[in-house]
Scaffold this motif. Structure first.
Motif, PDB file in Angstrom:
ATOM      1  N   ALA A  56       0.826  -1.206   0.000  1.00  0.00           N
ATOM      2  CA  ALA A  56       0.000   0.000   0.000  1.00  0.00           C
ATOM      3  C   ALA A  56       0.863   1.260   0.000  1.00  0.00           C
ATOM      4  CB  ALA A  56      -0.922  -0.001   1.210  1.00  0.00           C
ATOM      5  N   ALA A  57       2.046   1.150   0.585  1.00  0.00           N
ATOM      6  CA  ALA A  57       2.927   2.311   0.653  1.00  0.00           C
ATOM      7  C   ALA A  57       3.513   2.666  -0.708  1.00  0.00           C
ATOM      8  CB  ALA A  57       4.035   2.065   1.658  1.00  0.00           C
ATOM      9  N   SER A  96       1.365   1.963  -3.607  1.00  0.00           N
ATOM     10  CA  SER A  96       0.230   1.928  -4.523  1.00  0.00           C
ATOM     11  C   SER A  96      -0.827   2.918  -4.079  1.00  0.00           C
ATOM     12  CB  SER A  96      -0.350   0.513  -4.554  1.00  0.00           C
ATOM     13  OG  SER A  96      -1.704   0.543  -4.952  1.00  0.00           O
ATOM     14  N   GLY A  97      -1.448   3.603  -5.042  1.00  0.00           N
ATOM     15  CA  GLY A  97      -2.448   4.596  -4.692  1.00  0.00           C
ATOM     16  C   GLY A  97      -3.860   4.059  -4.683  1.00  0.00           C
ATOM     17  N   GLY A 157      -4.602   0.219   0.795  1.00  0.00           N
ATOM     18  CA  GLY A 157      -4.008   0.935  -0.329  1.00  0.00           C
ATOM     19  C   GLY A 157      -4.360   2.406  -0.399  1.00  0.00           C
ATOM     20  N   ILE A 158      -5.532   2.792   0.099  1.00  0.00           N
ATOM     21  CA  ILE A 158      -5.894   4.210   0.014  1.00  0.00           C
ATOM     22  C   ILE A 158      -5.711   4.955   1.325  1.00  0.00           C
ATOM     23  CG2 ILE A 158      -7.486   3.959  -1.928  1.00  0.00           C
ATOM     24  CD1 ILE A 158      -9.787   3.974   0.085  1.00  0.00           C
ATOM     25  N   ILE A 211      -2.864   4.208   3.615  1.00  0.00           N
ATOM     26  CA  ILE A 211      -1.417   4.419   3.704  1.00  0.00           C
ATOM     27  C   ILE A 211      -1.000   5.153   2.427  1.00  0.00           C
ATOM     28  CG2 ILE A 211       0.802   3.237   3.701  1.00  0.00           C
ATOM     29  CD1 ILE A 211      -0.585   0.965   5.289  1.00  0.00           C
ATOM     30  N   PRO A 212      -0.293   6.264   2.537  1.00  0.00           N
ATOM     31  CA  PRO A 212       0.040   7.025   1.324  1.00  0.00           C
ATOM     32  C   PRO A 212       0.950   6.234   0.402  1.00  0.00           C
ATOM     33  CG  PRO A 212       1.324   7.804   3.203  1.00  0.00           C
ATOM     34  CD  PRO A 212       0.310   6.824   3.742  1.00  0.00           C
ATOM     35  N   PRO A 213       0.928   6.481  -0.911  1.00  0.00           N
ATOM     36  CA  PRO A 213       0.085   7.449  -1.638  1.00  0.00           C
ATOM     37  C   PRO A 213      -1.358   6.968  -1.789  1.00  0.00           C
ATOM     38  CG  PRO A 213       1.349   6.171  -3.190  1.00  0.00           C
ATOM     39  CD  PRO A 213       1.795   5.730  -1.822  1.00  0.00           C
ATOM     40  N   SER A 214      -2.242   7.860  -2.201  1.00  0.00           N
ATOM     41  CA  SER A 214      -3.654   7.498  -2.272  1.00  0.00           C
ATOM     42  C   SER A 214      -4.400   8.362  -3.289  1.00  0.00           C
ATOM     43  CB  SER A 214      -4.273   7.669  -0.889  1.00  0.00           C
ATOM     44  OG  SER A 214      -5.676   7.721  -0.960  1.00  0.00           O
TER      45      SER A 214
END
Ligand code: NA
Ligand code: NA
Lengths: 191, 435, 325
Positions: B105-106, B108-109, B147-148, B150-153
């Motif tokens: 997640a860190a 992937s947006g 994924g949304i 944890i940044p990016p998002s």
């Protein structure tokens, strides 16, 4: 025959739309970030170019959302209806999308035409005539409107021929399946 | 006026009309009935504005990263590297699912991309047996929603555009709650497996465990490197959030090339997928900007805000009502449409109750995560079901995801009691605007 | 008074800034109904709340979608170069000088708008002086050489370049955090707005030199305006002239209090921020004048064309004693 032509042209435009994101947005921005970091200056006005790039992507790629039924429909209730009612909803949905697409293309035309009439130029040092990015945007949206207006007509034609499967393929509510396939194929890597 | 607008919106959506078309249509009907000048004259300009918004440029770049990520081989190696670390913890691979989702997640947006990517590498292991399938699948669907948060998002970027909030602050604010949520997910798995040990998966040989753990560590370098590029570069003063997304996309293309998968076919497939998703989202954004223009012009936004505040609930009671509203709405609505259609109305109300827009952004994203795993419309459930090649009952998924909803509600409770969990990091990183 | 009932929409300036909150909003929502006994009703909304970016407002007034609007003229410098005439970068030293320049320009500009763009000019407005904030120490404008300065639009960029700095384009929403994290070294914003946005916590040095101002104009669609009753026209003309005066006074005050608040006070808006004021030296003034003569004016002349340059020389140029060749 015309069916495959419409779909192919829309797909080619979608390829171009995606390519614009990589080569027209990501690449210039990366160049600018690097040149700002190492040379202390912007190199290619990526700020403005990439905004225009997004607009081009939206215009060129939009028709592909019709041929692949990408638009979100909340259809869990409608999906349980018997075929005639469901078909009516599907047709109505396609018609409404066609109307909105036509309106969008019309307003985009007016905006681009006014920019042309005023000789509008972009605000940065590049001074790009606004009719260029807005023109590309409009051409894509015009094709979008064309495809969206044809969709319900083609669907009715298939219905008249008794081709229910073909009707579903064209305007049926399959958005969720398509969306999932999209994510899964992306993850698995399509061939 | 409020009743007309609301019943039009819900009625047309229930008729299964495309959400984007409904927003545009409602805007048109409202302007015809309540405005005293023709508002469609501004439609072309509004559409162009939305189409070339520099901040929104980040969205297609994150989408393309998601399309290409599996080709880089990063996710599979990450999963294998994390597996030995949880070999002794009851629940085993389910913790690996959550941890790999958090790490992925860190970079992937998007939540769908996270669930699909981790699901693809994790599910073959489930089929080797020993796990409670619903819970295993639920841990992937819920883990993917990180994924949304944890940044990016992508969702935070769109929220920032809609509410004039700083993306930098939102990213920083989502970071700690994101990892706390991952820990809560793991805690839920642990509790359930201690209660029903037979759900927890086969024992993994203890021999050579530490060697395996250490040997896997280098596999963490690519994801950490990507995180440094997409998020770290923002705080290091190298790039703005939008620019960082571009750096991330170029780096991902680089990783795919290193993995010897960069072919014309792969690129064209990524282009097509990106264009499709981007245009679908942007048509909603364009329609919503027209609807927003009409609603503000005819005073509808003000009227809604006055009506809601006029109910006379306490701020906390109001907040509770809004949270319930989103939990219900989230069952039935696709999350991006829900977000774009409601934010211009709800966010000002929440802010006028005295809550910080950054804090609400984080709570809102958690509510969107909940919507992603609640039936009947829960996109992460559908994605995981589709990744599961062997098939099986769809009910497995929402049974399995339900426990993780509890974790999300606990996190929202923690955030209400301790807003600093979200606001502390932005106040450290960006003292002038944070908090 | 015997006015007919008149209702219309007005699009105001940026909704969070004092030009709108302290001047336009009270004028349209309180003063106008009070003075006309409720006969004239204006429905006013800031453009930011409507989802506009700024550049479309001029066009929408011109086509008649909007009846009346306040818009910063530089937003449209790309399509109507004439709009930039009185707000050229580096040209004017204070809000008072701007007011004089605008007075000299008014009749010519009003005629230009009526004949070319179907727009009635009803008055001007302006933001406070836009000044330079920097993270690192500088003692003269010449020290900006080599620094990354966030500048918006071709004119500010050309100005920064001609001073030796590196103009950088960044979305407005990302400027504040970019200055904090060091993506840029310097940025330009209003003397008081920078204080209110707490730029002082990352930028420690400020120059009082106005880069430009953000000159705005109150515009009405000409066809709509001509359809109004003469008594309403007369009332609005007088009322908006008063609004113009009070907005210019506000801008002058805010420029001063802004500089005071950012440095050592006194500050009516909070604690003084303690930034270092970098006074303008004689060498700086020469440098800026050179840059205006060699970069700003020729570029403006090229964008604007011969007729527009002639108008400029006869009006603004004459009042300043400057001529574009
Ligand atoms: Na993320
Ligand atoms: Na849901």
């Amino acid at each position: 025959m015309t069916d495959t032509l419409i779909e192919n042209v829309s797909r080619w435009l979608a390829w171009a739309a995606g390519a614009v994101i990589l080569f027209g947005c990501a690449l210039p921005i990366t160049v600018d970030v690097l040149s700002r970091y190492f040379l202390n200056r912007s190199a290619v006005e990526s700020f403005e170019i990439s905004g225009f790039g997004l607009a081009a992507c939206i215009g060129l790629g939009m028709a592909h959302t019709v041929t692949t039924k990408a638009h979100i429909r909340v259809d869990f209730a409608v999906a349980r209806l018997p075929f005639p009612l469901r078909a009516a909803c599907d047709l109505l949905a396609a018609c409404v999308l066609a109307v909105v697409a036509g309106a969008l293309a019309w307003f985009a035309w007016k905006t681009a035409a006014q920019s042309y009439a005023m000789g509008a130029q972009s605000m940065s040092l590049l001074r790009i005539p606004m009719v260029i990015p807005q023109g590309i945007w409009w051409v894509g949206l015009f094709w979008f409107a064309f495809v969206a207006v044809l969709a319900p007509l083609r669907a009715v034609l298939r219905l008249v021929r008794g081709d229910r499967e073909g009707f579903n393929e064209l305007v049926g509510s399959a958005d969720i399946n398509a969306e999932i396939d999209e994510a899964v194929h992306a993850a698995e890597g399509r061939t | 006026m409020i009743a007309t607008a609301l019943s039009l919106l819900l009625g047309l959506i229930a008729l299964s009309l495309p959400v984007a078309a409904v927003l545009a249509l409602v805007g048109y009907i409202l302007s015809e009935n309540y405005a005293f000048f023709p508002m469609t004259g501004a439609a072309g300009e509004l559409a162009w504005n939305a189409s070339e918004d520099f901040i929104l440029v980040a969205a297609p770049m994150f989408i393309m990263m998601g399309e290409l990520m599996h080709r880089s081989g990063v996710s599979g190696r990450l999963f294998d590297a994390l597996t030995p670390w949880f070999a002794r913890l009851p629940g085993r691979l389910m913790h690996t699912n959550i941890a790999s989702s958090a790490v992925f997640a860190a970079t992937s947006g998007s939540s769908l991309a996270t669930a699909a990517t981790i699901g693809t590498v994790a599910i073959p292991n489930m089929d080797k047996g020993g796990y409670n399938r619903p819970l295993f699948l639920g841990s992937i669907a819920a883990g993917g929603t990180l994924g949304i948060l944890i940044p990016p998002s992508i969702n935070m970027i769109i929220y920032a555009v809609l509410t004039d909030t700083s993306v930098t602050d939102l990213y920083a604010a989502g970071f700690l709650p994101g990892f706390v949520l991952a820990a809560l997910f793991s805690g839920i798995v642990l509790v359930l497996v201690l209660w029903r040990p037979e759900w927890g998966g086969p024992k993994i040989a203890a021999e050579g465990l530490w060697r395996a753990r250490l040997r896997g560590l280098p596999q963490l370098i690519p994801p950490i490197g990507l995180f440094a590029i997409v998020v770290g570069s923002i705080y290091a003063g190298i790039a703005t959030p939008t620019e960082a997304a571009a750096l991330g996309l170029i780096a991902t293309v680089g990783l795919v090339a290193v993995n010897r998968q960069l072919t014309l076919g792969v690129l064209l497939a990524a282009f097509e997928g990106t264009a499709r998703t981007t245009c679908m989202i942007m048509l909603i954004v364009i329609a919503a900007s027209f609807l927003n223009f009409v609603m503000v012009s005819i005073g509808l936004v003000q009227a809604i805000s006055d009506a809601v505040l006029g109910l006379g609930f306490s701020p906390l009671g109001m907040l509770f009502a809004i949270i319930c509203f989103y939990l219900v709405l989230g069952c039935f609505m696709e999350t991006l449409s829900m977000m774009i259609a409601t934010t211009p109305i709800i966010a000002p109300v929440v802010i006028s109750l005295g809550y910080s827009p950054v804090w609400w952004g984080v709570v809102f994203v958690i509510l969107i995560e909940a919507a992603l795993i609640t039936p009947p419309v829960g996109m992460n459930l559908y994605v995981v079901q589709a990744v599961r090649k062997g098939g099986g009952a769809f009910s497995d998924l929402f049974k399995g995801a339900a426990p993780f909803l509890i974790a999300m509600m606990i996190l929202i409770g923690i955030l209400i009691a301790f807003p600093q969990l979200a606001l502390w990091l932005p106040s450290i990183l960006n003292p002038k605007t944070g908090g | 008074q015997d006015m007919p009932e008149t209702e219309f929409n007005v699009v105001g300036s940026i909704g969070t800034l004092s030009m709108y909150t302290d001047k336009e909003l009270p004028f349209w929502s309180e003063q106008v109904p009070a003075e006309t006994g409720g006969k004239v009703k204006a429905n006013v909304k800031p453009f930011t709340e409507l989802g506009f970016k700024g550049g479309e407002i001029f066009r929408l007034v011109s086509t008649g979608t909007l009846h009346m609007a306040t818009t910063v003229l530089a937003y449209n410098s790309g399509e109507v170069p004439m709009n930039e005439s009185a707000d050229l970068v580096g040209l004017l030293g204070s809000v008072e000088e701007l007011a004089d320049a605008v007075d000299a320009w008014r009749p010519a500009f009003a005629e230009f708008l009526e004949t070319q763009h179907n727009i009635k000019l009803l008055g001007f407005g302006t933001y406070q002086a836009q000044v330079i904030y920097c993270r690192d120490e500088f003692t003269a404008i010449a020290d900006l050489a080599g620094r990354k300065v966030r500048a918006s639009g071709a004119s500010q960029q050309a100005f920064v370049s001609s001073l030796g700095g590196s103009p950088v384009s960044i979305a407005f929403a990302e400027v504040s955090s970019s200055l904090a994290s060091g993506v840029v070294d310097c940025a330009i914003t209003g003397a008081l707005s920078g204080y209110k946005a707490k730029w002082s916590e990352s930028a420690r040095f400020i120059s009082p030199m106005p880069v430009n101002f953000g000159l705005a104009a109150q515009l009405a669609n000409l066809d709509w305006w001509n359809g109004l009753d003469a008594s309403v026209q007369e009332y609005l003309t007088t009322g908006l002239a008063g609004l113009e005066t009070s907005i210019f006074e506000l801008a002058a005050t805010e420029t001063e209090t802004g500089l005071a608040c950012n440095t050592s006070g006194p500050c009516p808006h909070g604690d003084p921020a303690g930034m270092t004021l970098v006074p303008l030296t004689e060498a700086d003034e020469t440098l800026v004048a050179e840059s205006v003569a060699s970069a700003i004016l020729p570029a403006f002349a090229e964008r604007c064309g011969a007729e527009c340059v002639a108008t400029w020389n006869e009006t603004i140029g004459a009042s300043l004693g400057v001529t574009i060749e």
